[in-house]
Design an enzyme around this catalytic site. Structure first.
Site, PDB file in Angstrom:
ATOM      1  N   CYS A  90      35.210 141.121 -40.793  1.00  0.00           N
ATOM      2  CA  CYS A  90      34.444 141.571 -41.946  1.00  0.00           C
ATOM      3  C   CYS A  90      34.291 140.415 -42.944  1.00  0.00           C
ATOM      4  O   CYS A  90      35.240 139.697 -43.217  1.00  0.00           O
ATOM      5  CB  CYS A  90      35.060 142.747 -42.672  1.00  0.00           C
ATOM      6  SG  CYS A  90      35.132 144.245 -41.690  1.00  0.00           S
ATOM      7  N   ARG A 115      33.598 134.946 -38.760  1.00  0.00           N
ATOM      8  CA  ARG A 115      34.718 135.884 -38.855  1.00  0.00           C
ATOM      9  C   ARG A 115      34.568 137.023 -37.847  1.00  0.00           C
ATOM     10  O   ARG A 115      35.530 137.703 -37.542  1.00  0.00           O
ATOM     11  CB  ARG A 115      34.816 136.459 -40.277  1.00  0.00           C
ATOM     12  CG  ARG A 115      35.185 135.412 -41.317  1.00  0.00           C
ATOM     13  CD  ARG A 115      35.129 135.991 -42.705  1.00  0.00           C
ATOM     14  NE  ARG A 115      36.151 136.984 -42.942  1.00  0.00           N
ATOM     15  CZ  ARG A 115      37.387 136.723 -43.324  1.00  0.00           C
ATOM     16  NH1 ARG A 115      37.756 135.479 -43.492  1.00  0.00           N
ATOM     17  NH2 ARG A 115      38.252 137.689 -43.539  1.00  0.00           N
ATOM     18  N   TRP A 139      32.945 144.506 -39.102  1.00  0.00           N
ATOM     19  CA  TRP A 139      33.534 144.500 -37.768  1.00  0.00           C
ATOM     20  C   TRP A 139      34.079 145.913 -37.598  1.00  0.00           C
ATOM     21  O   TRP A 139      35.039 146.299 -38.271  1.00  0.00           O
ATOM     22  CB  TRP A 139      34.645 143.456 -37.709  1.00  0.00           C
ATOM     23  CG  TRP A 139      35.165 143.147 -36.344  1.00  0.00           C
ATOM     24  CD1 TRP A 139      34.624 142.288 -35.431  1.00  0.00           C
ATOM     25  CD2 TRP A 139      36.355 143.663 -35.740  1.00  0.00           C
ATOM     26  NE1 TRP A 139      35.399 142.250 -34.306  1.00  0.00           N
ATOM     27  CE2 TRP A 139      36.457 143.070 -34.454  1.00  0.00           C
ATOM     28  CE3 TRP A 139      37.346 144.565 -36.142  1.00  0.00           C
ATOM     29  CZ2 TRP A 139      37.507 143.359 -33.594  1.00  0.00           C
ATOM     30  CZ3 TRP A 139      38.382 144.841 -35.279  1.00  0.00           C
ATOM     31  CH2 TRP A 139      38.466 144.246 -34.011  1.00  0.00           C
ATOM     32  N   ASN A 159      36.916 145.356 -46.635  1.00  0.00           N
ATOM     33  CA  ASN A 159      37.505 144.805 -45.409  1.00  0.00           C
ATOM     34  C   ASN A 159      38.923 145.346 -45.345  1.00  0.00           C
ATOM     35  O   ASN A 159      39.671 145.239 -46.308  1.00  0.00           O
ATOM     36  CB  ASN A 159      37.491 143.265 -45.517  1.00  0.00           C
ATOM     37  CG  ASN A 159      38.194 142.580 -44.356  1.00  0.00           C
ATOM     38  OD1 ASN A 159      38.554 143.225 -43.372  1.00  0.00           O
ATOM     39  ND2 ASN A 159      38.372 141.277 -44.477  1.00  0.00           N
ATOM     40  N   GLY A 160      39.290 145.964 -44.216  1.00  0.00           N
ATOM     41  CA  GLY A 160      40.639 146.523 -44.097  1.00  0.00           C
ATOM     42  C   GLY A 160      40.572 147.937 -43.571  1.00  0.00           C
ATOM     43  O   GLY A 160      39.574 148.341 -42.972  1.00  0.00           O
ATOM     44  N   GLU A 207      46.950 128.022 -23.119  1.00  0.00           N
ATOM     45  CA  GLU A 207      45.878 127.787 -24.095  1.00  0.00           C
ATOM     46  C   GLU A 207      44.539 127.539 -23.389  1.00  0.00           C
ATOM     47  O   GLU A 207      43.502 128.035 -23.821  1.00  0.00           O
ATOM     48  CB  GLU A 207      46.277 126.603 -25.002  1.00  0.00           C
ATOM     49  CG  GLU A 207      45.234 126.157 -25.999  1.00  0.00           C
ATOM     50  CD  GLU A 207      44.767 127.217 -26.992  1.00  0.00           C
ATOM     51  OE1 GLU A 207      45.378 128.297 -27.068  1.00  0.00           O
ATOM     52  OE2 GLU A 207      43.753 126.965 -27.658  1.00  0.00           O
ATOM     53  N   LYS A 241      41.263 129.827 -23.945  1.00  0.00           N
ATOM     54  CA  LYS A 241      39.970 129.291 -24.385  1.00  0.00           C
ATOM     55  C   LYS A 241      38.854 129.796 -23.480  1.00  0.00           C
ATOM     56  O   LYS A 241      37.807 130.218 -23.935  1.00  0.00           O
ATOM     57  CB  LYS A 241      39.950 127.751 -24.351  1.00  0.00           C
ATOM     58  CG  LYS A 241      40.659 127.034 -25.468  1.00  0.00           C
ATOM     59  CD  LYS A 241      39.969 127.050 -26.802  1.00  0.00           C
ATOM     60  CE  LYS A 241      40.345 128.199 -27.651  1.00  0.00           C
ATOM     61  NZ  LYS A 241      41.588 128.320 -28.270  1.00  0.00           N
ATOM     62  N   GLU A 266      38.232 133.597 -23.972  1.00  0.00           N
ATOM     63  CA  GLU A 266      37.639 133.911 -25.270  1.00  0.00           C
ATOM     64  C   GLU A 266      36.139 133.688 -25.311  1.00  0.00           C
ATOM     65  O   GLU A 266      35.408 134.522 -25.821  1.00  0.00           O
ATOM     66  CB  GLU A 266      38.256 133.007 -26.366  1.00  0.00           C
ATOM     67  CG  GLU A 266      39.613 133.423 -26.834  1.00  0.00           C
ATOM     68  CD  GLU A 266      40.147 132.450 -27.887  1.00  0.00           C
ATOM     69  OE1 GLU A 266      40.653 132.913 -28.905  1.00  0.00           O
ATOM     70  OE2 GLU A 266      40.066 131.215 -27.678  1.00  0.00           O
ATOM     71  N   HIS A 274      55.690 133.069  -7.035  1.00  0.00           N
ATOM     72  CA  HIS A 274      56.229 134.418  -7.240  1.00  0.00           C
ATOM     73  C   HIS A 274      55.129 135.431  -7.517  1.00  0.00           C
ATOM     74  O   HIS A 274      55.393 136.482  -8.114  1.00  0.00           O
ATOM     75  CB  HIS A 274      57.246 134.415  -8.381  1.00  0.00           C
ATOM     76  CG  HIS A 274      58.415 133.523  -8.102  1.00  0.00           C
ATOM     77  ND1 HIS A 274      59.315 133.764  -7.087  1.00  0.00           N
ATOM     78  CD2 HIS A 274      58.806 132.359  -8.674  1.00  0.00           C
ATOM     79  CE1 HIS A 274      60.216 132.780  -7.052  1.00  0.00           C
ATOM     80  NE2 HIS A 274      59.922 131.921  -8.015  1.00  0.00           N
ATOM     81  N   LYS A 276      37.619 135.729 -36.324  1.00  0.00           N
ATOM     82  CA  LYS A 276      38.316 134.487 -36.636  1.00  0.00           C
ATOM     83  C   LYS A 276      39.660 134.770 -37.316  1.00  0.00           C
ATOM     84  O   LYS A 276      40.677 134.186 -36.966  1.00  0.00           O
ATOM     85  CB  LYS A 276      37.430 133.626 -37.538  1.00  0.00           C
ATOM     86  CG  LYS A 276      38.026 132.278 -37.895  1.00  0.00           C
ATOM     87  CD  LYS A 276      38.046 131.357 -36.705  1.00  0.00           C
ATOM     88  CE  LYS A 276      38.682 130.018 -36.995  1.00  0.00           C
ATOM     89  NZ  LYS A 276      39.142 129.376 -35.751  1.00  0.00           N
TER      90      LYS A 276
HETATM   91  C1  G6P Z   1      42.285 135.334 -33.911  1.00  0.00           C
HETATM   92  C2  G6P Z   1      41.431 134.142 -33.534  1.00  0.00           C
HETATM   93  C3  G6P Z   1      42.260 133.149 -32.726  1.00  0.00           C
HETATM   94  C4  G6P Z   1      43.511 132.761 -33.495  1.00  0.00           C
HETATM   95  C5  G6P Z   1      44.331 133.989 -33.905  1.00  0.00           C
HETATM   96  C6  G6P Z   1      45.442 133.630 -34.871  1.00  0.00           C
HETATM   97  O1  G6P Z   1      42.574 136.086 -32.784  1.00  0.00           O
HETATM   98  O2  G6P Z   1      40.311 134.557 -32.775  1.00  0.00           O
HETATM   99  O3  G6P Z   1      41.490 131.972 -32.482  1.00  0.00           O
HETATM  100  O4  G6P Z   1      44.289 131.904 -32.716  1.00  0.00           O
HETATM  101  O5  G6P Z   1      43.489 134.934 -34.560  1.00  0.00           O
HETATM  102  O6  G6P Z   1      44.861 133.168 -36.054  1.00  0.00           O
HETATM  103  P1  G6P Z   1      45.596 132.301 -37.153  1.00  0.00           P
HETATM  104  O7  G6P Z   1      44.586 132.152 -38.253  1.00  0.00           O
HETATM  105  O8  G6P Z   1      46.791 133.097 -37.599  1.00  0.00           O
HETATM  106  O9  G6P Z   1      45.991 131.021 -36.539  1.00  0.00           O
END
Ligand code: G6P
Length: 613
Positions: A2, A27, A74, A100-101, A482, A486, A489, A505, A608
């Site tokens: 949001c 966001r 959102w 937002n919330g 990671e 990536k 995502e 395993h 985000k």
């Molecule tokens: C969301 C984002 C990720 C991020 C995570 C933690 O899921 O899409 O890219 O790693 O939040 O965010 P932060 O701001 O706490 O690092």
């Protein structure tokens, strides 16, 4: 998650709000809307889908605003339709709110409001706020907001306006972030700094429980009891240009290439090679507490959690301190053995992630020393910490985190070296040696990124892959996680990260010629073991893409199949290899996503900053 923008001042509010919302697109959202007042008339315009749709509707039938607010939603309660899009209004059509919330007790409140005669037209929890304020309104929006919020349980960042209170916005915060931009005879409100950087660098950061009123020339902040609180503006040093694409096709690509700069900036001025010392004076009162540390608890979510896994490795190896890593969302629902002597390090790009914050508070309440590694000065996390180590990545706009991640690794490396010196596990000479190697890392990152074209080319042959397996060992196991994250995502292709030794395993059953296996090799003591794992995959007809330091002939001999590839990286000390091995994986994910026609910067369903639990 949001986005909120509000404006009071001499400009037409509509373009200011739209532009701000556009800059908050990263966001994550699925509908959008604005409400403005012009010559005593309050008008709303909303639409499902992306901002472009709202912008076209506004181009077709323009609105002007003396002041107003806007929102990208959102969806949590109710589908992302126009009807559910914010701003929401009261029965009389005088008051609008963006939020937002989550209002946790909205059903209960709604029931009472309906009994009082209020009519609801949406499925959202937010609509109760408009009606609550309406029912409390006796001439002052701020007082009505305060009265309404006293009945609300949940988390919120919200902005309200009343048609009959000219050039005035009321904002409140309990949880999700809200900043006020201070201009010349104008004020802006937004969920995040990048929305407003083109207008101002002076920001007031609202805190939980704050209720602020802004007019073009005045700004006052009170708490929920109505007592005035002081929130002096802070100057943000972020360059507005950093929040632009700067010629790159996507923010993510730009941010991938900014990593050497971000790593350098995060290192800068924080160590002395002559003395073999890390200088972390900025930790303030927390610095002394570090001496007493008997244990480190790293708390984070998403990509930041992966940085935590690397941090654990570094802290245990360099400082001989036991370190544990937990997800913010898990930590608070178990019985963590945390108390005095534990250093709780929360790692977060945004400093606003609800789960990380909740875990941090939990650790703090159990007596741990709270330290933040964060990219946003003035964020909730840095305000709750006793000491903060800021990463200097600059604004990260792409939802998939890249430069924030490698900057977090720099901060963790510095913290681990510092702890090593404090505890005497590292002599000044040893520390110096590590620092010299660490200082070369940004340069090696540049070299690694200069091979971006090879990776783009490789992804041509990956367009049909529906699953990927990423393997790594030791300090590069988190990088396998990671890399897989990536890819998931932004390309929506399934990928799993695994410790290479665990392949036998279970995941080995998946291997055939359709499953690309991405194997991370570094110049380290498990290099030979990685070669064995690669052989195991090859023996089963697997196609292997190895990320490996240049000059490894043995690997070349192994990977001669049609789909095999070696992505060469510059050689570097094993301890710092994650800085380098992660880069080809970010580029791989980017190009796979691009070929699949995905929205790289704003992948579906993701946000985000995740400001709800
Ligand atoms: C969301 C984002 C990720 C991020 C995570 C933690 O899921 O899409 O890219 O790693 O939040 O965010 P932060 O701001 O706490 O690092």
């Amino acid at each position: 998650m949001c986005g909120i923008v509000g404006y009071v001042g001499g400009q037409d509010a509509v373009p200011v709000i739209l532009d701000g919302l556009k800059r908050l697109e990263y966001r994550g959202y699925d509908s959008a809307g604005v409400a403005v007042v012009n010559q005593g008339s309050l008008q709303r315009r909303r639409s499902a889908g992306k901002l472009d749709r709202l912008a076209s509707s506004l181009a077709a039938e323009p609105l002007r605003g003396e002041w107003g607010l806007g929102h990208t939603r959102w969806a949590t309660h109710g589908r992302p339709t126009e009807e559910n899009a914010h701003p929401h209004q009261d029965c009389g059509g005088h008051i609008v709110v963006v939020h937002n919330g989550i209002i946790e007790n909205h059903l209960e409140l709604k029931e009472r409001l309906v009994e009082e005669g209020h009519r609801f037209v949406t499925q959202t929890d937010t609509e109760v706020l408009a009606h609550l304020v309406e029912s409390a309104y006796r001439g002052s929006l701020e007082e009505a907001a305060r009265e309404a919020l006293a009945r609300v349980r949940g988390v919120y960042a919200l902005v309200l306006l009343h048609r009959d209170e000219p050039q005035r916005l009321v904002a409140a915060r309990m949880g999700p972030p809200l900043v006020i931009g201070v201009g010349e005879s104008e004020h802006f409100i937004a969920s995040d700094i990048p929305a407003l950087l083109r207008h101002t660098r002076d920001f007031v950061f609202l805190e939980d429980g704050d209720v602020a009123t802004v007019t073009p020339t005045a700004l006052s902040v009170r708490n929920l009891e109505g007592v005035e609180v002081t929130r002096p503006p802070q100057r943000v040093t972020w360059d507005p240009v950093q929040a632009e694409k700067g010629g790159y096709r996507h923010f993510m690509l730009k941010e991938i290439h900014e990593q050497p700069r971000a790593a350098r900036d995060t290192l800068l001025g924080r160590f002395s090679v002559e003395d073999g010392e890390v200088l972390l004076d900025e930790l303030g009162p927390a610095a002394a507490g570090l001496r007493e540390a008997s244990r480190v608890m790293l708390l984070a979510c998403g990509t930041s959690w992966h940085a935590g896994l690397v941090g654990k490795f570094l802290i245990e190896h360099l400082a001989g301190l036991p370190a544990e890593v937990d997800y913010g969302s898990e930590f608070r629902y178990r019985t963590p053995l945390v108390g005095p002597g534990t250093v709780a390090v929360a790692i977060s790009q945004s400093g606003e992630t609800a789960d990380t914050l909740a875990a941090f508070r939990e650790a703090k309440s159990r007596g741990a020393l709270p330290i933040a590694i964060c990219n946003v000065r003035g964020s909730m996390l840095t305000r709750e910490a006793v000491g903060s180590l800021l990463t200097h990545a600059g604004p990260e706009i792409g939802v998939a985190s890249t430069k924030a991640f490698t900057s977090q690794l720099v901060a963790l490396a510095l913290l681990a070296l510092h702890l090593g010196r404090l505890r005497g596990t590292l002599s000044p000479d040893q520390c110096r040696e590590h620092l010299v190697a660490l200082a070369r890392i940004p340069h090696l990152m540049e070299q690694a990124l200069s091979r971006a074209d090879e990776i783009e080319e490789l992804t041509r042959s990956l367009t049909h892959a529906t699953d990927f397996l990423y393997l790594g060992r030791g300090i590069n196991y988190p990088i396998a996680l990671e890399g897989a994250l990536k890819l998931k995502e932004i390309s929506y292709v399934h990928a799993e990260g695994y410790p290479a030794g665990e392949m036998k395993h279970g995941p080995i059953a998946l291997i055939d010629d359709a499953l690309p296996v991405v194997a991370l090799c570094a110049d380290d003591h498990v290099y030979e073991k990685m070669l064995s794992n690669i052989q195991e995959a090859k023996a089963r007809g697997g196609r292997v893409i190895a990320v490996a330091p240049s000059g490894n002939g043995d690997l070349r001999g192994l990977l001669d199949g049609p789909g095999d590839a070696i992505l060469e990286i510059p050689s570097c000390p094993a301890l710092w290899s994650p800085f380098i091995t992660v880069l080809p994986l970010q580029l791989l994910a980017y190009h796979v996503a691009l070929r699949a026609g995905r929205d790289v910067d704003q992948p579906r369903n993701l946000a985000k900053s995740v400001t709800v639990e």
